[in-house]
Design a protein around this motif. Structure first.
Motif, PDB file in Angstrom:
ATOM      1  N   GLY A  30      -0.999  35.103  19.864  1.00 24.55           N
ATOM      2  CA  GLY A  30      -0.368  34.003  19.155  1.00 24.55           C
ATOM      3  C   GLY A  30      -1.306  33.262  18.217  1.00 24.55           C
ATOM      4  N   ARG A  31      -2.563  33.690  18.130  1.00 20.34           N
ATOM      5  CA  ARG A  31      -3.500  33.020  17.220  1.00 20.34           C
ATOM      6  C   ARG A  31      -3.178  33.329  15.767  1.00 20.34           C
ATOM      7  N   LEU A  32      -2.553  34.467  15.525  1.00 14.78           N
ATOM      8  CA  LEU A  32      -2.020  34.786  14.208  1.00 14.78           C
ATOM      9  C   LEU A  32      -0.499  34.798  14.331  1.00 14.78           C
ATOM     10  N   ALA A  33       0.134  33.777  13.801  1.00 17.63           N
ATOM     11  CA  ALA A  33       1.580  33.623  13.964  1.00 17.63           C
ATOM     12  C   ALA A  33       2.342  34.620  13.101  1.00 17.63           C
ATOM     13  N   PRO A  34       3.569  34.961  13.483  1.00 16.33           N
ATOM     14  CA  PRO A  34       4.401  35.844  12.665  1.00 16.33           C
ATOM     15  C   PRO A  34       4.533  35.295  11.243  1.00 16.33           C
ATOM     16  N   GLY A  35       4.393  36.175  10.268  1.00 15.19           N
ATOM     17  CA  GLY A  35       4.500  35.779   8.873  1.00 15.19           C
ATOM     18  C   GLY A  35       3.206  35.322   8.245  1.00 15.19           C
ATOM     19  N   THR A  36       2.143  35.177   9.061  1.00 13.97           N
ATOM     20  CA  THR A  36       0.867  34.729   8.513  1.00 13.97           C
ATOM     21  C   THR A  36       0.319  35.749   7.510  1.00 13.97           C
ATOM     22  N   THR A  79       3.700  40.808  10.946  1.00 12.74           N
ATOM     23  CA  THR A  79       5.127  41.107  10.938  1.00 12.74           C
ATOM     24  C   THR A  79       5.929  39.845  11.212  1.00 12.74           C
ATOM     25  N   PRO A  80       6.845  39.462  10.304  1.00 13.16           N
ATOM     26  CA  PRO A  80       7.569  38.191  10.448  1.00 13.16           C
ATOM     27  C   PRO A  80       8.391  38.115  11.719  1.00 13.16           C
ATOM     28  N   ALA A  81       8.681  36.881  12.129  1.00 10.44           N
ATOM     29  CA  ALA A  81       9.403  36.648  13.387  1.00 10.44           C
ATOM     30  C   ALA A  81      10.829  37.135  13.341  1.00 10.44           C
ATOM     31  N   ASN A  82      11.418  37.240  12.138  1.00 13.12           N
ATOM     32  CA  ASN A  82      12.826  37.652  12.062  1.00 13.12           C
ATOM     33  C   ASN A  82      13.010  39.148  12.051  1.00 13.12           C
ATOM     34  N   THR A  83      11.901  39.902  12.223  1.00  8.39           N
ATOM     35  CA  THR A  83      12.031  41.342  12.359  1.00  8.39           C
ATOM     36  C   THR A  83      12.126  41.693  13.830  1.00  8.39           C
ATOM     37  N   PRO A  84      12.761  42.825  14.183  1.00  7.12           N
ATOM     38  CA  PRO A  84      13.049  43.140  15.580  1.00  7.12           C
ATOM     39  C   PRO A  84      11.839  43.177  16.472  1.00  7.12           C
TER      40      PRO A  84
END
Length: 483
Positions: A30-36, A79-84
């Motif tokens: 979680g240190r690199l958030a989705p979409g970063t 990889t963004p959070a809205n991807t599966p």
């Protein structure tokens, strides 16, 4: 833009692998958030004082595994959070227990040597003997009693560390089950998933498990699948691997690191599609990691389980790395399924031989396993290169397909060659070859699988020349026979 803190130990080598591992751990933690958005490869290379190519290699590895996405004009980002693959896992439905009867599978003749068999003359006998001696002189007597059917704790601990380090898996020892090989691991997993469904019948108004499988696939696995009561749903494989976007089913069985028999690797786009298919339909993925250690042109792509540990059941073994006769393998599964598989293993045969388990744990802990793999990887690469070069020189009309990996090559045959005749001609030369036709559920081009692990590099040219002579109907000269 992410501010990255990446530690590199230059003394260890493998800088690209270290960068990829640090980024992978940061994403998982979680240190690199989705979409970063990540720094440009040139900027990160300057910060780390490494070549840009090293950073490019690390980024490409994580894109291939699904942790990163890269787009023109946007750059590279987590990889963004809205991807599966970043979506929260929906609750898994509990298996429904049904009847225990199963239909008799079609008989499959037994063949001792296969195109995917390793060169057993290179089995590390002295090191294995040393490991067994260490076990017999150090383990307490109580360790030889009935143990945990899931495997001895020492081996599960070492395997978890190995899979995290080498296969980029996300696994803990308590989620590992030691089994007698991939076949048993798949069988146990399917029985648990299917709830011992009655093959080919609807029980109490409910249907059997529907399992999507790659087409073509190993013909040895189909009877195993049917014995669990599952229905087989073939899904074609192309140059990018399996495409499940239009497939039905409750689960899928895949060989993503090196598809058998075609030898292709599952592309990043197909990985993403597979994750979407699994999460959208609350489906499970059975990952057969049968020969992933032997990638010759680059580091192997990380396993699917590391990307979606709540959706993937990973099966592997030492059959290709050491010897099939050891009958040692593993299953890594989500916690609830892992416990159910462990119980099923206990009901079946109370677990694997403990002395061999302790010996493998010692082999892993001391680095002997890694050393053996490095040596065999070099040797198998030499043998594959020699075979492919000989085919290009003597039989250019035979097309070699798939990536540089594993212990076999997939050969598409030219016009006028049929599979049975090619197999017979190869067998006369002592080559390990199997027809692809019986592995298909739908028609495809004539092809064979040829093993190279037991073909010394210096004999490849003569073997291919002999195949050319036999398929052309000519007669071997005395010199060719002696070769």
């Amino acid at each position: 833009m992410a501010d990255l803190h990446i530690r590199i130990d230059r003394a260890k080598g493998g800088i690209a692998g270290q960068i990829a591992s640090e980024l992978r751990d940061s994403i998982r933690g979680g240190r690199l958030a989705p979409g970063t958005r990540l720094p440009a490869t040139r900027d990160l290379a300057a910060d780390l004082q490494v070549s840009r190519g090293v950073v490019v290699e690390a980024y490409e590895q994580l894109v291939a595994e699904g942790f990163l996405v890269s787009r023109v004009g946007v750059g590279t980002q987590v990889t963004p959070a809205n991807t599966p693959q970043r979506a929260a896992a929906p609750p898994r439905p509990q298996p429904v227990r049904r009847g225990t009867a199963s239909a008799s599978p079609s008989p499959v003749p037994y063949h001792g040597h296969r195109p995917t068999s390793p060169d057993l003359s290179h089995f590390p006998r002295e090191r294995w003997l040393a490991a067994v001696r260490h076990v017999l002189t150090t383990v307490p007597s109580d360790a030889l009693d009935y143990g945990d059917p899931g495997g001895v704790p020492e081996l599960r601990e070492e395997l978890a560390g190995y899979l995290r380090r080498v296969r980029a898996a996300d696994v803990r020892p308590e989620n590992l089950i030691v089994v007698s090989g991939v076949a048993q691991g798949l069988s146990l997993a399917l029985h648990v998933m299917a709830g011992h469904m009655m093959a080919g019948h609807v029980v109490n108004g409910q249907r059997p498990l529907r399992l999507a499988v790659e087409d073509p696939t190993s013909h040895r696995q189909v009877p195993l699948i049917k014995r669990t009561g599952a229905h087989v749903l073939p899904v074609p494989v192309d140059e990018e691997g399996i495409d499940v976007r239009r497939a039905g089913g409750d689960a899928v069985l895949v060989t993503p690191a090196h598809q058998f028999p075609t030898g292709v690797v599952l592309s990043p786009a197909r990985r993403a599609a597979l994750m979407e298919w699994a999460y959208a339909g609350r489906r499970l993925i059975l990952e057969d990691d049968y020969d992933a250690e032997f990638r010759f042109d680059r580091d192997p792509v990380g396993c699917l389980q590391g990307l979606a540990p709540d959706r993937v059941i990973l099966c592997g073994s030492v059959s290709k790395a050491l010897a099939p006769g050891l009958r040692l393998g593993w299953v890594a599964a989500p916690p609830d399924l892992a416990e159910a598989i462990r119980r099923a293993r206990g009901e079946l045969d109370l677990g694997s031989p403990v002395i061999d388990q302790y010996a493998l744990a010692h082999f892993l802990r001391t680095g002997a396993y890694d050393k053996h793999l490095r040596r065999m990887r070099r040797e198998y690469r030499r043998r594959r290169d020699a075979l492919v070069s000989a085919l290009a020189a003597e039989l250019p009309e035979v097309r070699v397909r798939g990536i540089e990996a594993g212990l076999h090559v997939y050969l598409e045959l030219p016009d006028g060659w049929d599979e049975p005749r090619t197999v017979r001609a190869a067998a006369e030369l002592g080559l390990l070859v199997e027809a692809v036709g019986p592995m298909r559920r739908t028609p495809g081009p004539a092809a064979v699988v040829m093993g190279f692990a037991r073909l010394p590099a210096h004999k490849a040219e003569a073997a291919v020349r002999g195949l050319k002579v036999r398929m052309s109907g000519q007669t071997l000269t005395d010199r060719e026979r002696r070769a």
